[in-house]
Design a protein around this motif. Structure first.
Motif, PDB file in Angstrom:
ATOM      1  N   CYS A 126       0.847  -1.205   0.000  1.00 30.28           N
ATOM      2  CA  CYS A 126       0.000   0.000   0.000  1.00 30.28           C
ATOM      3  C   CYS A 126       0.879   1.250   0.000  1.00 30.28           C
ATOM      4  N   LEU A 162       2.631  11.854  -3.980  1.00 30.18           N
ATOM      5  CA  LEU A 162       2.052  11.402  -2.700  1.00 30.18           C
ATOM      6  C   LEU A 162       2.673  12.169  -1.533  1.00 30.18           C
ATOM      7  N   VAL A 187       5.167  -6.107   1.020  1.00 23.17           N
ATOM      8  CA  VAL A 187       6.093  -5.020   1.325  1.00 23.17           C
ATOM      9  C   VAL A 187       5.395  -4.047   2.262  1.00 23.17           C
ATOM     10  N   THR A 188       5.865  -3.930   3.480  1.00 25.95           N
ATOM     11  CA  THR A 188       5.267  -3.004   4.435  1.00 25.95           C
ATOM     12  C   THR A 188       6.304  -2.618   5.472  1.00 25.95           C
ATOM     13  N   VAL A 235      -1.581   1.848   9.285  1.00 20.67           N
ATOM     14  CA  VAL A 235      -3.035   1.778   9.100  1.00 20.67           C
ATOM     15  C   VAL A 235      -3.469   0.341   9.422  1.00 20.67           C
ATOM     16  N   SER A 294       4.920   2.027   0.008  1.00 17.03           N
ATOM     17  CA  SER A 294       5.484   0.685  -0.193  1.00 17.03           C
ATOM     18  C   SER A 294       5.060   0.137  -1.560  1.00 17.03           C
ATOM     19  N   GLU A 318       0.343  14.433   0.942  1.00 17.77           N
ATOM     20  CA  GLU A 318       0.219  14.018   2.350  1.00 17.77           C
ATOM     21  C   GLU A 318       0.538  15.133   3.335  1.00 17.77           C
TER      22      GLU A 318
HETATM   23  O1  M6R Z   1       3.705   0.399   6.875  1.00 10.98           O
HETATM   24  P1  M6R Z   1       3.398   0.298   5.393  1.00 10.98           P
HETATM   25  O2  M6R Z   1       4.611   0.404   4.568  1.00 10.98           O
HETATM   26  O3  M6R Z   1       2.597  -0.914   5.066  1.00 10.98           O
HETATM   27  O4  M6R Z   1       2.481   1.546   5.092  1.00 10.98           O
HETATM   28  C1  M6R Z   1       1.832   1.661   3.856  1.00 10.98           C
HETATM   29  C2  M6R Z   1       1.228   3.033   3.686  1.00 10.98           C
HETATM   30  O5  M6R Z   1       0.224   3.254   4.623  1.00 10.98           O
HETATM   31  C3  M6R Z   1       2.287   4.133   3.813  1.00 10.98           C
HETATM   32  O6  M6R Z   1       3.325   3.944   2.901  1.00 10.98           O
HETATM   33  C4  M6R Z   1       1.675   5.506   3.579  1.00 10.98           C
HETATM   34  O7  M6R Z   1       1.292   5.660   2.245  1.00 10.98           O
HETATM   35  C5  M6R Z   1       2.667   6.573   4.026  1.00 10.98           C
HETATM   36  N1  M6R Z   1       2.037   7.588   4.806  1.00 10.98           N
HETATM   37  C6  M6R Z   1       3.418   7.179   2.874  1.00 10.98           C
HETATM   38  O8  M6R Z   1       4.160   8.295   3.180  1.00 10.98           O
END
Ligand code: M6R
Length: 378
Positions: free
Chosen positions: A61, A254, A107-108, A375, A64, A258
């Motif tokens: 998401c 993005l 990927v997270t 999230v 990532s 943000e």
């Molecule tokens: O912890 P994650 O890498 O899974 O998070 C995924 C997204 O929620 C995260 O990359 C979000 O888009 C960030 N706020 C980007 O700056």
């Protein structure tokens, strides 16, 4: 804890050179040459990870997901392995047909994103009772080795970026990119899709990146801070890039939306003429990533199309490039590197631009409205 920086985000942007160095030191041998007889990459993955591998499916998401798009480019172009990238939130409810010998990569950075965890868990479950070819082969690329993701998968790559506090991901994005270079080069070595000389060249250039990141930060922060002053009234931004830098255009947009709440969209530069170009006028600046390589001239001709609509043109362009200087109103110069490595450098000015525009507007850069660092709900 901010070590003199005004915000954690800026501190984390500055940490990126050491993060890249750290990931390289962990996974790539620094004295590897074309004459060496062992793999230059050591991800500590067992033999069965590689056996009969036919394709890769990635779920992620946000930022990532952007790193994963760069990963797809690397896996396909360097290791010749067909790769798909899915939004985790889409994958779960419309899973692609079950294919054999497939590596699934989650990927997270947090390892706790609910959409990504559910997608991985769903795939694991649907493969559980199948024949060996269909068995789950799950890799997690994460910054948290104690996370739910790490427990769910069979294999992990630790991106080792250290805790990231700013909600906008910066150093974890760079670390994810380096992890994908390691994975793609490892597979390229094993599948013999690159010659030893090509590998040696790419690896040699990877080791130059930390110093190059430092030089961009040193030379450009002031300029970008000043440039940011000029967008106090701007409501829309367009970011364009092609090939391996298309995901960087998405990431630049993005970051800006943000933390500055400015409407920003990223497009593959060649798609502009198929619709989005209708948005352009003198009030909509266009940020183009024009790095030397296979699509350089194409991007510049796409930029000319925007020029004809009076857009202000900002170019992330090679240092000392007179042609780029003539075309762009402002250039954010980056050192010339092989195209395949350029995302690691081209993203840096875009992070600084987003940061300074938001900071200039007096916004809470580290904790933007409506956003959480991880999230954990679907
Ligand atoms: O912890 P994650 O890498 O899974 O998070 C995924 C997204 O929620 C995260 O990359 C979000 O888009 C960030 N706020 C980007 O700056």
């Amino acid at each position: 804890e901010k070590q003199g920086f005004r915000h954690f985000m800026l501190k984390e942007i500055y940490e990126q050179s050491s993060v890249v160095r750290m990931v390289l030191e962990t996974y790539i041998s620094n004295d590897w040459t074309a004459a060496s007889t062992t793999s230059p990459i050591n991800l500590s993955l067992p033999a069965e990870f590689y056996t009969d591998l036919e394709q890769v499916q990635i779920v992620a998401c946000g930022t990532s997901w952007h790193a994963s798009l760069v990963g797809k480019y690397l896996l396909e172009q360097l290791a010749q392995i067909p790769t798909q990238v899915h939004y985790a939130s889409e994958f779960r409810y419309a899973p692609p047909p079950l294919m054999p010998n497939t590596l699934i990569v989650g990927v997270t950075q947090s390892g706790e994103t609910a959409d990504t965890l559910s997608a991985i868990a769903m795939d694991k479950q649907r493969r559980a009772e199948k024949t060996p070819q269909f068995r789950p082969r799950l890799l997690g690329i994460t910054n948290r080795m104690q996370s739910s993701l790490a427990r769910l998968v069979d294999y992990t790559i630790d991106i080792q970026a250290g805790i990231e506090i700013g909600v906008a991901a910066t150093k974890t994005f760079i670390a994810q990119l380096v992890a994908f270079y390691c994975l793609a080069l490892d597979l390229a070595y094993r599948r013999q899709t690159l010659s030893a000389t090509q590998l040696e060249q790419i690896i040699g250039q990877l080791w130059q990146l930390p110093a190059q990141i430092e030089s961009i930060l040193e030379q450009q922060e002031r300029q970008i801070e000043e440039l940011a002053h000029e967008f106090t009234e701007t409501q829309d931004f367009i970011f364009i890039g092609r090939g391996i830098n298309y995901p960087i255009a998405l990431e630049g947009a993005l970051k800006l939306k943000e933390i500055s709440y400015i409407h920003a969209e990223g497009y593959p530069a060649g798609e502009m003429k198929h619709g989005p170009i209708a948005l352009l006028d003198a009030k909509v600046p266009v940020v183009a990533i024009a790095m030397p390589g296979s699509v350089y001239e194409k991007v510049l001709s796409n930029v000319q199309e925007a020029k004809a609509r009076d857009s202000r043109l900002i170019g992330v362009a090679p240092m000392h490039d007179e042609h780029a200087k003539e075309i762009f109103d402002d250039t954010l110069p980056v050192p010339v590197v092989d195209e395949i490595l350029s995302p690691i450098l081209s993203v840096i000015p875009l992070q600084l631009l987003a940061y300074h525009i938001a900071a200039r507007r007096g916004l809470d850069v580290d904790q933007p409205r409506n956003l959480a660092k991880s999230v954990t709900v679907e």
